[in-house]
Motif scaffolding. Structure first.
Motif, PDB file in Angstrom:
ATOM      1  N   GLU A 185       0.809  -1.223   0.000  1.00 18.49           N
ATOM      2  CA  GLU A 185       0.000   0.000   0.000  1.00 18.49           C
ATOM      3  C   GLU A 185       0.843   1.273   0.000  1.00 18.49           C
ATOM      4  N   LYS A 186       2.054   1.188  -0.571  1.00 16.31           N
ATOM      5  CA  LYS A 186       2.875   2.373  -0.774  1.00 16.31           C
ATOM      6  C   LYS A 186       2.546   3.019  -2.131  1.00 16.31           C
ATOM      7  N   LEU A 187       1.968   2.228  -3.029  1.00 20.28           N
ATOM      8  CA  LEU A 187       1.484   2.716  -4.318  1.00 20.28           C
ATOM      9  C   LEU A 187       0.010   2.361  -4.445  1.00 20.28           C
ATOM     10  N   ASP A 188      -0.762   3.235  -5.083  1.00 16.35           N
ATOM     11  CA  ASP A 188      -2.178   2.934  -5.337  1.00 16.35           C
ATOM     12  C   ASP A 188      -2.322   2.016  -6.542  1.00 16.35           C
ATOM     13  N   LEU A 189      -1.545   2.311  -7.591  1.00 20.06           N
ATOM     14  CA  LEU A 189      -1.595   1.551  -8.837  1.00 20.06           C
ATOM     15  C   LEU A 189      -0.182   1.368  -9.360  1.00 20.06           C
ATOM     16  N   ALA A 190       0.001   0.385 -10.230  1.00 15.67           N
ATOM     17  CA  ALA A 190       1.283   0.239 -10.920  1.00 15.67           C
ATOM     18  C   ALA A 190       1.025  -0.289 -12.325  1.00 15.67           C
ATOM     19  N   ILE A 191       1.742   0.279 -13.286  1.00 23.26           N
ATOM     20  CA  ILE A 191       1.719  -0.249 -14.652  1.00 23.26           C
ATOM     21  C   ILE A 191       2.904  -1.192 -14.777  1.00 23.26           C
ATOM     22  N   VAL A 192       2.642  -2.457 -15.081  1.00 24.98           N
ATOM     23  CA  VAL A 192       3.683  -3.481 -14.977  1.00 24.98           C
ATOM     24  C   VAL A 192       3.622  -4.469 -16.132  1.00 24.98           C
ATOM     25  N   ASN A 193       4.713  -5.200 -16.273  1.00 20.83           N
ATOM     26  CA  ASN A 193       4.760  -6.392 -17.118  1.00 20.83           C
ATOM     27  C   ASN A 193       4.007  -7.482 -16.354  1.00 20.83           C
ATOM     28  N   MET A 194       2.945  -8.004 -16.951  1.00 20.52           N
ATOM     29  CA  MET A 194       2.044  -8.930 -16.251  1.00 20.52           C
ATOM     30  C   MET A 194       2.560 -10.367 -16.195  1.00 20.52           C
ATOM     31  N   GLU A 195       3.694 -10.641 -16.839  1.00 20.91           N
ATOM     32  CA  GLU A 195       4.187 -12.021 -16.911  1.00 20.91           C
ATOM     33  C   GLU A 195       4.950 -12.376 -15.631  1.00 20.91           C
ATOM     34  N   GLN A 196       4.253 -12.311 -14.488  1.00 27.97           N
ATOM     35  CA  GLN A 196       4.841 -12.625 -13.185  1.00 27.97           C
ATOM     36  C   GLN A 196       4.086 -13.785 -12.565  1.00 27.97           C
ATOM     37  N   PHE A 197       4.805 -14.598 -11.792  1.00 31.14           N
ATOM     38  CA  PHE A 197       4.198 -15.809 -11.240  1.00 31.14           C
ATOM     39  C   PHE A 197       3.092 -15.490 -10.234  1.00 31.14           C
ATOM     40  N   ASN A 198       3.166 -14.341  -9.557  1.00 36.05           N
ATOM     41  CA  ASN A 198       2.198 -14.035  -8.504  1.00 36.05           C
ATOM     42  C   ASN A 198       1.205 -12.956  -8.905  1.00 36.05           C
ATOM     43  N   ILE A 199       1.051 -12.715 -10.193  1.00 39.49           N
ATOM     44  CA  ILE A 199       0.199 -11.627 -10.646  1.00 39.49           C
ATOM     45  C   ILE A 199      -1.259 -11.854 -10.265  1.00 39.49           C
ATOM     46  N   ASP A 200      -1.667 -13.114 -10.041  1.00 32.92           N
ATOM     47  CA  ASP A 200      -3.066 -13.425  -9.723  1.00 32.92           C
ATOM     48  C   ASP A 200      -3.486 -12.918  -8.353  1.00 32.92           C
ATOM     49  N   LYS A 201      -2.536 -12.568  -7.508  1.00 31.94           N
ATOM     50  CA  LYS A 201      -2.933 -12.085  -6.174  1.00 31.94           C
ATOM     51  C   LYS A 201      -3.324 -10.601  -6.209  1.00 31.94           C
ATOM     52  N   PHE A 202      -3.233  -9.980  -7.393  1.00 29.66           N
ATOM     53  CA  PHE A 202      -3.629  -8.585  -7.560  1.00 29.66           C
ATOM     54  C   PHE A 202      -4.890  -8.486  -8.416  1.00 29.66           C
ATOM     55  N   GLU A 203      -5.630  -7.407  -8.214  1.00 35.63           N
ATOM     56  CA  GLU A 203      -6.645  -7.033  -9.194  1.00 35.63           C
ATOM     57  C   GLU A 203      -5.892  -6.402 -10.369  1.00 35.63           C
ATOM     58  N   SER A 204      -6.361  -6.635 -11.584  1.00 32.16           N
ATOM     59  CA  SER A 204      -5.594  -6.129 -12.725  1.00 32.16           C
ATOM     60  C   SER A 204      -6.461  -6.001 -13.965  1.00 32.16           C
ATOM     61  N   CYS A 205      -5.964  -5.251 -14.914  1.00 31.13           N
ATOM     62  CA  CYS A 205      -6.571  -5.211 -16.245  1.00 31.13           C
ATOM     63  C   CYS A 205      -5.458  -5.006 -17.264  1.00 31.13           C
ATOM     64  N   ILE A 206      -5.605  -5.609 -18.429  1.00 29.66           N
ATOM     65  CA  ILE A 206      -4.578  -5.544 -19.474  1.00 29.66           C
ATOM     66  C   ILE A 206      -4.775  -4.275 -20.305  1.00 29.66           C
ATOM     67  N   LEU A 207      -3.666  -3.570 -20.537  1.00 27.05           N
ATOM     68  CA  LEU A 207      -3.694  -2.360 -21.356  1.00 27.05           C
ATOM     69  C   LEU A 207      -3.212  -2.619 -22.775  1.00 27.05           C
ATOM     70  N   ALA A 208      -2.213  -3.493 -22.918  1.00 30.42           N
ATOM     71  CA  ALA A 208      -1.620  -3.708 -24.245  1.00 30.42           C
ATOM     72  C   ALA A 208      -0.926  -5.058 -24.297  1.00 30.42           C
ATOM     73  N   LYS A 209      -0.822  -5.605 -25.488  1.00 32.84           N
ATOM     74  CA  LYS A 209      -0.057  -6.827 -25.724  1.00 32.84           C
ATOM     75  C   LYS A 209       1.176  -6.437 -26.522  1.00 32.84           C
ATOM     76  N   GLU A 210       2.330  -6.841 -26.018  1.00 28.37           N
ATOM     77  CA  GLU A 210       3.597  -6.434 -26.615  1.00 28.37           C
ATOM     78  C   GLU A 210       4.450  -7.656 -26.976  1.00 28.37           C
ATOM     79  N   GLN A 211       5.500  -7.384 -27.744  1.00 29.85           N
ATOM     80  CA  GLN A 211       6.465  -8.427 -28.097  1.00 29.85           C
ATOM     81  C   GLN A 211       7.868  -7.859 -27.906  1.00 29.85           C
TER      82      GLN A 211
END
Length: 334
Positions: A177-203
């Motif tokens: 709770e030091k940040l309200d939101l973060a824009i991140v690379n979603m390819e993380q093993f623990n990403i499911d423990k966060f609420e999230s939405c996808i902004l873009a698909k990249e290569q």
């Protein structure tokens, strides 16, 4: 005389009763004051919860910018108030007792509801809290300023504060709770423990100077990197882990000549044609002086916004999420 003696005795009893009453009143006031002084505070809970999370009074004091005795006294006051032991000391580490674990869960809930209430009523009183957003270095100089500038034009009353972190660290700070939101690379093993939405698909692309020996290649396999000089982002980058997994599969030890968190520093290094770095495909139109080479097989990633699961989402945060989704769908090719 007997009459005078009786009057004196009555006066003595009255005086004794009067001062006795004052003594009792003062004693009650003093006891109440002591109890009030020892009443649990939100600051005490904050100090306690930080000590729990870091398992160290030293680390908690450094994080909260208070002295170690301040943390220790807060914990002792809580233990005294409820007559329980919260921690079992094990050398320099703190271990929660059974009572401490229960207290920790309740304390986190109280702090969470306190923050939610504060944000809600600040907004009702037109005192909109600062929206704190974490962003990786790769986005902070190219993609994100466009989103932020457009958001501020549409919502000038909302103040934002940006902090640059790799995706891994940014997620940790959202959880804490030091940040309200973060824009991140979603390819993380623990990403499911966060609420999230996808902004873009990249290569991921291998990016080099146009005079680099590999600049004419149509694609790069992992084997092609065996003798390449590589520039990588700092260790808290998810991109690094994705590439490391590919290298490990071929037991290839890449030749990494520098790690950096600064995009423009990295690009300056590849100007001489002796090394390359990895960037997302949608960044390349901003750097037409360089050549982007696709990887084979490709490394596809999702870029998204994360926030803490179960937390109250402020009106400002919800506005930003909705705006970012719409902006990216209209301006980013996926």
């Amino acid at each position: 005389s007997v009459h005078v003696k009786k009057q004196f005795n009555d006066f003595y009893v009255s005086i004794k009763f009067f001062y006795g009453k004052i003594y009792v009143q003062n004693a009650l006031i003093f006891t109440a004051f002591k109890r009030r002084k020892r009443a649990m505070t939100l600051n005490q809970l904050k100090y306690f919860c930080t000590a729990c999370r870091t398992r160290s009074i030293t680390k908690a004091s450094e994080e909260l910018f208070v002295t170690q005795p301040t943390i220790s006294i807060a914990i002792k006051d809580l233990e005294a108030e409820f007559n329980i032991i919260l921690f079992a000391r094990n050398g320099n580490h703190l271990e929660l007792t059974s009572a401490g674990e229960t207290f920790y869960e309740k304390a986190k809930d109280l702090l969470k509801h306190s923050t939610e209430m504060q944000n809600e009523f600040l907004e009702l009183g037109n005192r909109v809290p600062v929206l704190k957003i974490g962003i990786p270095p790769m986005f902070s100089t190219i993609f994100f300023p466009e989103v932020l500038n457009a958001f501020e034009q549409n919502h000038p009353d909302i103040q934002t504060e940006l902090d640059e972190f790799g995706s891994v660290r940014a997620c940790d700070l959202v959880q804490d709770e030091k940040l309200d939101l973060a824009i991140v690379n979603m390819e993380q093993f623990n990403i499911d423990k966060f609420e999230s939405c996808i902004l873009a698909k990249e290569q991921l692309m291998y990016v080099v100077s146009k005079k680099h020996p590999m600049a004419k290649k149509k694609c790069m396999t992992i084997e092609d990197f065996r003798d390449e000089n590589l520039l990588m982002f700092n260790v808290d980058s998810v991109q690094n882990e994705l590439l490391k997994n590919r290298f490990d599969q071929l037991k290839l030890n890449p030749r990494i000549i520098m790690r950096s968190s600064q995009l423009y520093t990295t690009l300056k290094f590849i100007d001489n044609g002796s090394c390359g770095c990895f960037l997302f495909s949608d960044m390349l139109p901003h750097f037409k002086q360089y050549k982007g080479i696709p990887l084979e097989p490709p490394i596809d990633v999702n870029i998204g916004i994360v926030w803490k699961k179960g937390n109250f989402l402020s009106h400002s945060a919800q506005l930003f999420i909705d705006f970012a989704i719409q902006y990216c769908s209209e301006n980013i090719t996926t």
